[in-house]
Design a protein around this motif. Structure first.
Motif, short mmCIF file in Angstrom:
data_model
loop_
_atom_site.label_atom_id
_atom_site.label_comp_id
_atom_site.label_asym_id
_atom_site.label_seq_id
_atom_site.Cartn_x
_atom_site.Cartn_y
_atom_site.Cartn_z
N LEU A 78 1.12 -2.84 -2.77
CA LEU A 78 1.77 -4.05 -3.26
C LEU A 78 3.03 -4.33 -2.44
O LEU A 78 3.87 -3.46 -2.25
CB LEU A 78 2.14 -3.89 -4.74
CG LEU A 78 2.79 -5.09 -5.41
CD1 LEU A 78 1.87 -6.31 -5.40
CD2 LEU A 78 3.18 -4.73 -6.84
N VAL A 79 3.15 -5.57 -1.95
CA VAL A 79 4.32 -6.01 -1.20
C VAL A 79 5.21 -6.87 -2.10
O VAL A 79 6.40 -6.62 -2.21
CB VAL A 79 3.92 -6.80 0.07
CG1 VAL A 79 5.14 -7.38 0.77
CG2 VAL A 79 3.13 -5.90 1.01
N ASP A 80 4.62 -7.88 -2.75
CA ASP A 80 5.40 -8.77 -3.60
C ASP A 80 4.47 -9.58 -4.48
O ASP A 80 3.26 -9.63 -4.25
CB ASP A 80 6.27 -9.70 -2.76
CG ASP A 80 7.54 -10.14 -3.47
OD1 ASP A 80 7.68 -9.89 -4.69
OD2 ASP A 80 8.40 -10.73 -2.80
N VAL A 81 5.05 -10.22 -5.47
CA VAL A 81 4.32 -11.08 -6.40
C VAL A 81 5.13 -12.36 -6.56
O VAL A 81 6.34 -12.31 -6.77
CB VAL A 81 4.16 -10.41 -7.79
CG1 VAL A 81 3.35 -11.29 -8.72
CG2 VAL A 81 3.53 -9.04 -7.66
N ASP A 86 0.86 -21.45 -14.00
CA ASP A 86 -0.34 -20.83 -14.57
C ASP A 86 -1.06 -19.98 -13.53
O ASP A 86 -2.27 -19.85 -13.55
CB ASP A 86 -1.28 -21.87 -15.17
CG ASP A 86 -1.78 -22.89 -14.14
OD1 ASP A 86 -1.34 -22.83 -12.97
OD2 ASP A 86 -2.61 -23.73 -14.51
N GLY A 87 -0.28 -19.40 -12.62
CA GLY A 87 -0.91 -18.60 -11.58
C GLY A 87 0.05 -17.63 -10.92
O GLY A 87 1.26 -17.66 -11.16
N LEU A 88 -0.53 -16.77 -10.12
CA LEU A 88 0.21 -15.75 -9.37
C LEU A 88 -0.33 -15.67 -7.96
O LEU A 88 -1.51 -15.95 -7.71
CB LEU A 88 0.02 -14.36 -9.97
CG LEU A 88 0.53 -14.02 -11.33
CD1 LEU A 88 0.15 -12.59 -11.68
CD2 LEU A 88 2.02 -14.20 -11.40
N LEU A 89 0.52 -15.23 -7.04
CA LEU A 89 0.11 -14.82 -5.72
C LEU A 89 0.53 -13.37 -5.57
O LEU A 89 1.70 -13.04 -5.78
CB LEU A 89 0.78 -15.68 -4.64
CG LEU A 89 0.37 -15.32 -3.21
CD1 LEU A 89 0.25 -16.58 -2.38
CD2 LEU A 89 1.32 -14.34 -2.58
N ILE A 90 -0.42 -12.52 -5.25
CA ILE A 90 -0.14 -11.10 -5.01
C ILE A 90 -0.23 -10.87 -3.51
O ILE A 90 -1.28 -11.09 -2.90
CB ILE A 90 -1.13 -10.19 -5.75
CG1 ILE A 90 -1.03 -10.43 -7.26
CG2 ILE A 90 -0.87 -8.72 -5.40
CD1 ILE A 90 -2.05 -9.65 -8.08
N HIS A 95 -6.66 -2.85 4.35
CA HIS A 95 -7.30 -2.45 5.62
C HIS A 95 -7.22 -3.55 6.67
O HIS A 95 -7.33 -3.27 7.85
CB HIS A 95 -8.75 -2.04 5.37
CG HIS A 95 -9.65 -3.17 5.03
ND1 HIS A 95 -9.61 -3.81 3.80
CD2 HIS A 95 -10.59 -3.80 5.75
CE1 HIS A 95 -10.50 -4.78 3.80
NE2 HIS A 95 -11.12 -4.79 4.96
N ARG A 96 -7.00 -4.81 6.28
CA ARG A 96 -6.89 -5.91 7.22
C ARG A 96 -5.44 -6.21 7.59
O ARG A 96 -5.18 -7.17 8.28
CB ARG A 96 -7.45 -7.20 6.61
CG ARG A 96 -8.85 -7.14 6.22
CD ARG A 96 -9.26 -8.47 5.61
NE ARG A 96 -10.67 -8.51 5.48
CZ ARG A 96 -11.50 -8.82 6.46
NH1 ARG A 96 -11.05 -9.14 7.64
NH2 ARG A 96 -12.78 -8.80 6.27
N GLY A 97 -4.51 -5.47 7.04
CA GLY A 97 -3.11 -5.78 7.23
C GLY A 97 -2.61 -6.60 6.04
O GLY A 97 -3.05 -6.40 4.91
N LEU A 98 -1.73 -7.53 6.31
CA LEU A 98 -1.15 -8.35 5.24
C LEU A 98 -2.18 -9.32 4.69
O LEU A 98 -2.86 -10.02 5.44
CB LEU A 98 0.06 -9.11 5.78
CG LEU A 98 0.99 -9.73 4.76
CD1 LEU A 98 1.57 -8.69 3.82
CD2 LEU A 98 2.12 -10.47 5.47
N SER A 99 -2.31 -9.33 3.36
CA SER A 99 -3.27 -10.18 2.66
C SER A 99 -2.64 -10.71 1.40
O SER A 99 -1.60 -10.21 0.95
CB SER A 99 -4.52 -9.38 2.29
OG SER A 99 -5.13 -8.81 3.43
N ALA A 100 -3.28 -11.72 0.81
CA ALA A 100 -2.80 -12.27 -0.45
C ALA A 100 -3.99 -12.67 -1.30
O ALA A 100 -5.05 -13.02 -0.78
CB ALA A 100 -1.90 -13.49 -0.20
N GLU A 101 -3.79 -12.61 -2.59
CA GLU A 101 -4.76 -13.13 -3.56
C GLU A 101 -4.00 -14.11 -4.42
O GLU A 101 -2.90 -13.82 -4.91
CB GLU A 101 -5.33 -12.02 -4.43
CG GLU A 101 -6.00 -10.92 -3.67
CD GLU A 101 -7.50 -11.07 -3.49
OE1 GLU A 101 -8.13 -11.85 -4.22
OE2 GLU A 101 -8.02 -10.37 -2.61
#
Length: 120
Positions: A78-81, A86-90, A95-101
């Motif tokens: 986990l880097v940041d949230v 009504d939503g979040l970005l994680i 394994h791919r490096g920096l990612s977000a959901e």
């Protein structure tokens, strides 16, 4: 009153990351409603679904099961949230490096729409 993950965004993110790091798909999928929609550029490559979107737990479970089978050492950090109405970005490293959901929640506090984003 329904649970609102945006009131405890770090708690939600830790729960989601912990479930992935345990490779526990039931725990991962517990964050999502039954008919949620998930999109990722990898869906096209892995499943052949040209839209890059899957709907429902069964379809996404099959996709994520295949991913875990190919990546037995998968681990997220986990880097940041970032929280919205009504939503979040994680933001995390995997394994791919920096990612977000990016997650959009329903009235019951479950994810109704998710999108995976990857660094170039």
């Amino acid at each position: 009153m329904p649970t609102d993950p945006t009131h405890d965004p770090h708690g939600f993110a830790r729960s989601w990351i912990d479930a992935w790091n345990a490779h526990d798909l039931d725990a991962v999928l517990a964050h999502f409603c039954e008919d949620f929609e998930f999109s990722s550029p990898n869906i096209v490559r892995v499943t052949g679904e040209a839209s890059g979107r899957l709907r429902g737990k069964a379809a996404v479970r099959a996709y994520w099961s295949a991913a875990l089978a190919r990546l037995p050492d998968l681990r997220f950090e986990l880097v940041d949230v970032l929280a919205g109405v009504d939503g979040l970005l994680i933001l995390y490293r995997g394994h791919r490096g920096l990612s977000a959901e990016v997650f959009e929640f329903d009235a019951n506090g479950q994810v109704r729409r998710g999108q995976a984003l990857y660094a170039g």
